[in-house]
Design an enzyme around this catalytic site. Structure first.
Site, PDB file in Angstrom:
ATOM      1  N   HIS A   9      41.665  36.855  36.955  1.00 29.29           N
ATOM      2  CA  HIS A   9      40.668  36.061  36.235  1.00 29.29           C
ATOM      3  C   HIS A   9      40.750  36.290  34.735  1.00 29.29           C
ATOM      4  O   HIS A   9      41.482  37.149  34.246  1.00 29.29           O
ATOM      5  CB  HIS A   9      39.266  36.397  36.752  1.00 29.29           C
ATOM      6  CG  HIS A   9      38.858  37.813  36.530  1.00 29.29           C
ATOM      7  ND1 HIS A   9      38.326  38.269  35.344  1.00 29.29           N
ATOM      8  CD2 HIS A   9      38.917  38.900  37.346  1.00 29.29           C
ATOM      9  CE1 HIS A   9      38.069  39.559  35.431  1.00 29.29           C
ATOM     10  NE2 HIS A   9      38.415  39.974  36.643  1.00 29.29           N
ATOM     11  N   CYS A  16      40.271  44.104  39.898  1.00 30.26           N
ATOM     12  CA  CYS A  16      40.912  42.817  39.624  1.00 30.26           C
ATOM     13  C   CYS A  16      41.908  42.923  38.477  1.00 30.26           C
ATOM     14  O   CYS A  16      41.886  43.864  37.702  1.00 30.26           O
ATOM     15  CB  CYS A  16      39.854  41.783  39.269  1.00 30.26           C
ATOM     16  SG  CYS A  16      38.673  41.477  40.598  1.00 30.26           S
TER      17      CYS A  16
END
Length: 188
Positions: free
Chosen positions: A144, A160
């Site tokens: 992301h 992440c």
């Protein structure tokens, strides 16, 4: 439009973005700035490969070439190597911390237990690729964006891989649904 035309159009668009890119890209060291590179070892085209020790993500192309992006990765104990696939893609995604995140750091995350709408200050940034595994479904791991360029090149996330918001917009357009994603183990 055939695949070759699509790839060439994407390359031209990406190249134009780099030439006239935002000032943010200029703040990253050269090895963390996006670049079209020739790989030392050929990888199948159309895949995402994350090398956490180098803080680099590669979107592989034909003929042993790839787009390289600088990233941030999960901090100690939260990075989860493995093989995944892109099971969802979202622009300006909403975000809700996982129960584990709230449990680890309630002072930071409990206030968002009902979620946060998408937007420039959202932790998932401008775009997100949702990582899934066969038999497991959504892993809650994401590739992301982030508005915090200072985290690129560091192990600071909750597992992440993050790119600058400008760079995730480029990667998001390149990576299709169901693309294979490999998160390599940390060696250091």
């Amino acid at each position: 439009m055939n695949r070759r035309d699509f790839v060439l159009t994407g390359l031209a668009t990406f190249g134009a973005a780099l030439v006239g890119g935002p000032a943010m890209a200029q703040q990253l060291p050269p090895h963390l700035q996006p670049a079209f590179v020739t790989l030392r070892h050929s990888l199948p085209p159309g895949e995402v490969h994350v090398f956490p020790d180098h803080f680099q993500l590669f979107w592989t192309m034909p003929n042993g070439q790839a787009w390289r992006y600088g990233i941030r990765v999960g901090r100690e104990g939260l990075y989860e190597p493995g093989q995944y696939y892109v099971g969802a893609k979202k622009e300006w995604p909403s975000w809700t911390p996982t129960p584990d995140m709230i449990s680890r750091e309630p002072e930071k995350y409990a206030q968002y237990s009902d979620g946060m709408p998408g937007g420039p200050d959202n932790p998932l940034g401008a775009r997100a690729l949702y990582l899934f595994q066969e038999g497991r479904g959504d892993t809650y791991l994401r590739i992301h964006g982030t508005p915090d360029i200072n985290t690129i090149g560091r192990a600071v996330s909750n597992g992440c891989a993050g790119l600058t918001n400008e760079h995730i917009k480029l990667l998001y357009e390149q990576v299709p649904m169901d693309a294979r994603v490999v998160l390599y183990p940390k060696m250091v």
